[in-house]
Design a protein around this motif. Structure first.
Motif, PDB file in Angstrom:
ATOM      1  N   GLU A   1     -29.186  79.752  34.882  1.00 64.39           N
ATOM      2  CA  GLU A   1     -27.896  80.302  34.443  1.00 64.39           C
ATOM      3  C   GLU A   1     -26.747  79.807  35.317  1.00 64.39           C
ATOM      4  O   GLU A   1     -25.654  79.556  34.828  1.00 64.39           O
ATOM      5  CB  GLU A   1     -27.921  81.828  34.482  1.00 64.39           C
ATOM      6  N   ARG A   2     -26.995  79.682  36.606  1.00 70.36           N
ATOM      7  CA  ARG A   2     -25.943  79.273  37.533  1.00 70.36           C
ATOM      8  C   ARG A   2     -25.795  77.758  37.625  1.00 70.36           C
ATOM      9  O   ARG A   2     -24.957  77.273  38.386  1.00 70.36           O
ATOM     10  CB  ARG A   2     -26.222  79.850  38.913  1.00 70.36           C
ATOM     11  N   GLY A   3     -26.610  77.038  36.886  1.00 67.28           N
ATOM     12  CA  GLY A   3     -26.496  75.584  36.875  1.00 67.28           C
ATOM     13  C   GLY A   3     -27.126  74.915  38.067  1.00 67.28           C
ATOM     14  O   GLY A   3     -26.826  73.754  38.353  1.00 67.28           O
ATOM     15  N   GLY A   4     -28.011  75.598  38.751  1.00 64.87           N
ATOM     16  CA  GLY A   4     -28.635  75.040  39.940  1.00 64.87           C
ATOM     17  C   GLY A   4     -29.821  74.145  39.660  1.00 64.87           C
ATOM     18  O   GLY A   4     -30.267  73.414  40.534  1.00 64.87           O
ATOM     19  N   THR A   5     -30.337  74.194  38.445  1.00 67.46           N
ATOM     20  CA  THR A   5     -31.496  73.360  38.112  1.00 67.46           C
ATOM     21  C   THR A   5     -31.466  73.022  36.629  1.00 67.46           C
ATOM     22  O   THR A   5     -30.772  73.654  35.835  1.00 67.46           O
ATOM     23  CB  THR A   5     -32.812  74.082  38.479  1.00 67.46           C
ATOM     24  N   ASP A   6     -32.230  72.018  36.261  1.00 68.51           N
ATOM     25  CA  ASP A   6     -32.297  71.574  34.865  1.00 68.51           C
ATOM     26  C   ASP A   6     -33.103  72.590  34.044  1.00 68.51           C
ATOM     27  O   ASP A   6     -34.185  73.014  34.469  1.00 68.51           O
ATOM     28  CB  ASP A   6     -32.967  70.204  34.815  1.00 68.51           C
ATOM     29  N   PRO A   7     -32.591  73.003  32.880  1.00 69.34           N
ATOM     30  CA  PRO A   7     -33.275  74.043  32.091  1.00 69.34           C
ATOM     31  C   PRO A   7     -34.655  73.648  31.577  1.00 69.34           C
ATOM     32  O   PRO A   7     -35.546  74.486  31.500  1.00 69.34           O
ATOM     33  CB  PRO A   7     -32.329  74.286  30.911  1.00 69.34           C
ATOM     34  N   ALA A   8     -34.880  72.384  31.232  1.00 65.78           N
ATOM     35  CA  ALA A   8     -36.164  71.988  30.638  1.00 65.78           C
ATOM     36  C   ALA A   8     -37.333  72.172  31.612  1.00 65.78           C
ATOM     37  O   ALA A   8     -38.326  72.834  31.262  1.00 65.78           O
ATOM     38  CB  ALA A   8     -36.093  70.551  30.133  1.00 65.78           C
ATOM     39  N   PRO A   9     -37.274  71.638  32.833  1.00 64.19           N
ATOM     40  CA  PRO A   9     -38.396  71.866  33.749  1.00 64.19           C
ATOM     41  C   PRO A   9     -38.552  73.339  34.127  1.00 64.19           C
ATOM     42  O   PRO A   9     -39.668  73.819  34.315  1.00 64.19           O
ATOM     43  CB  PRO A   9     -38.045  71.032  34.987  1.00 64.19           C
ATOM     44  N   ALA A  10     -37.434  74.038  34.238  1.00 67.95           N
ATOM     45  CA  ALA A  10     -37.514  75.462  34.582  1.00 67.95           C
ATOM     46  C   ALA A  10     -38.205  76.240  33.463  1.00 67.95           C
ATOM     47  O   ALA A  10     -39.030  77.120  33.732  1.00 67.95           O
ATOM     48  CB  ALA A  10     -36.128  76.028  34.837  1.00 67.95           C
ATOM     49  N   ALA A  11     -37.891  75.919  32.203  1.00 66.62           N
ATOM     50  CA  ALA A  11     -38.529  76.604  31.075  1.00 66.62           C
ATOM     51  C   ALA A  11     -40.031  76.320  31.056  1.00 66.62           C
ATOM     52  O   ALA A  11     -40.846  77.204  30.770  1.00 66.62           O
ATOM     53  CB  ALA A  11     -37.886  76.166  29.767  1.00 66.62           C
ATOM     54  N   GLU A  12     -40.389  75.073  31.395  1.00 68.34           N
ATOM     55  CA  GLU A  12     -41.811  74.723  31.442  1.00 68.34           C
ATOM     56  C   GLU A  12     -42.516  75.511  32.546  1.00 68.34           C
ATOM     57  O   GLU A  12     -43.612  76.033  32.352  1.00 68.34           O
ATOM     58  CB  GLU A  12     -41.956  73.220  31.712  1.00 68.34           C
ATOM     59  N   ARG A  13     -41.854  75.626  33.690  1.00 67.66           N
ATOM     60  CA  ARG A  13     -42.451  76.366  34.805  1.00 67.66           C
ATOM     61  C   ARG A  13     -42.575  77.853  34.493  1.00 67.66           C
ATOM     62  O   ARG A  13     -43.572  78.497  34.817  1.00 67.66           O
ATOM     63  CB  ARG A  13     -41.608  76.155  36.062  1.00 67.66           C
ATOM     64  N   ILE A  14     -41.545  78.405  33.823  1.00 66.66           N
ATOM     65  CA  ILE A  14     -41.594  79.817  33.430  1.00 66.66           C
ATOM     66  C   ILE A  14     -42.769  80.047  32.477  1.00 66.66           C
ATOM     67  O   ILE A  14     -43.512  81.025  32.598  1.00 66.66           O
ATOM     68  CB  ILE A  14     -40.255  80.266  32.802  1.00 66.66           C
ATOM     69  N   GLY A  15     -42.950  79.132  31.518  1.00 67.39           N
ATOM     70  CA  GLY A  15     -44.088  79.250  30.601  1.00 67.39           C
ATOM     71  C   GLY A  15     -45.418  79.189  31.331  1.00 67.39           C
ATOM     72  O   GLY A  15     -46.355  79.933  31.016  1.00 67.39           O
ATOM     73  N   ARG A  16     -45.488  78.316  32.336  1.00 68.88           N
ATOM     74  CA  ARG A  16     -46.714  78.192  33.115  1.00 68.88           C
ATOM     75  C   ARG A  16     -46.998  79.477  33.894  1.00 68.88           C
ATOM     76  O   ARG A  16     -48.141  79.948  33.944  1.00 68.88           O
ATOM     77  CB  ARG A  16     -46.573  76.995  34.065  1.00 68.88           C
ATOM     78  N   ILE A  17     -45.961  80.063  34.458  1.00 70.51           N
ATOM     79  CA  ILE A  17     -46.132  81.323  35.204  1.00 70.51           C
ATOM     80  C   ILE A  17     -46.591  82.427  34.256  1.00 70.51           C
ATOM     81  O   ILE A  17     -47.477  83.213  34.580  1.00 70.51           O
ATOM     82  CB  ILE A  17     -44.828  81.711  35.919  1.00 70.51           C
ATOM     83  N   ARG A  18     -45.991  82.476  33.073  1.00 67.37           N
ATOM     84  CA  ARG A  18     -46.396  83.507  32.103  1.00 67.37           C
ATOM     85  C   ARG A  18     -47.846  83.322  31.672  1.00 67.37           C
ATOM     86  O   ARG A  18     -48.572  84.291  31.466  1.00 67.37           O
ATOM     87  CB  ARG A  18     -45.455  83.495  30.905  1.00 67.37           C
ATOM     88  N   ARG A  19     -48.278  82.072  31.521  1.00 64.40           N
ATOM     89  CA  ARG A  19     -49.681  81.835  31.168  1.00 64.40           C
ATOM     90  C   ARG A  19     -50.603  82.263  32.311  1.00 64.40           C
ATOM     91  O   ARG A  19     -51.651  82.856  32.076  1.00 64.40           O
ATOM     92  CB  ARG A  19     -49.906  80.353  30.835  1.00 64.40           C
ATOM     93  N   HIS A  20     -50.210  81.949  33.540  1.00 63.18           N
ATOM     94  CA  HIS A  20     -51.008  82.366  34.699  1.00 63.18           C
ATOM     95  C   HIS A  20     -51.090  83.877  34.795  1.00 63.18           C
ATOM     96  O   HIS A  20     -52.128  84.435  35.162  1.00 63.18           O
ATOM     97  CB  HIS A  20     -50.388  81.848  36.001  1.00 63.18           C
TER      98      HIS A  20
END
Length: 127
Positions: free
Chosen positions: A98-117
């Motif tokens: 949200e604050r523009g500190g990172t690229d949304p695509a890799p962050a979304a992938e990582r969030i999905g990975r955390i949710r799967r874990h």
């Protein structure tokens, strides 16, 4: 006792590890929780004293509706459970995007990975 794989350890860590998300130092809870409980009980005892004093002054001829134990609006303090590690990590990643500190695509992938874990055995996931 059976050995756990690193993936299983990580999944359990996301589910069972907790982080203080209340917004104050986690160590301060050791003092603030008992202090808050003590203050709440003090308010209730004080309200009872005032109500009993009102009864004795009036000679016991007071309706029960006129006597209130405690004060209105008190008792809003409650203990607050800590958040799971998965919730905290997901929240930090979402805020970073949200604050523009990172690229949304890799962050979304990582969030999905955390949710799967962090998927619980019954199929329910985090958030």
């Amino acid at each position: 006792m059976e050995r756990r794989t690193p993936q299983e350890k990580k999944r359990l860590s996301y589910l069972k590890d907790r982080r203080n998300a209340y917004g104050e130092n986690d160590k301060s809870s050791r003092k603030n929780v008992p202090r808050s409980r003590r203050a709440r009980h003090h308010q209730l005892r004080r309200g009872e004293q005032l109500a009993l004093r009102k009864l004795t002054v009036s000679g016991g001829a007071v309706d029960e509706s006129e006597v209130r134990f405690g004060r209105p609006g008190t008792g809003s303090w409650r203990k607050w459970a800590d958040s799971s590690l998965a919730d905290v990590v997901i929240h930090h990643l979402e805020r970073r995007v949200e604050r523009g500190g990172t690229d949304p695509a890799p962050a979304a992938e990582r969030i999905g990975r955390i949710r799967r874990h962090a998927r619980r055995p019954g199929g329910a996931s985090v958030r």
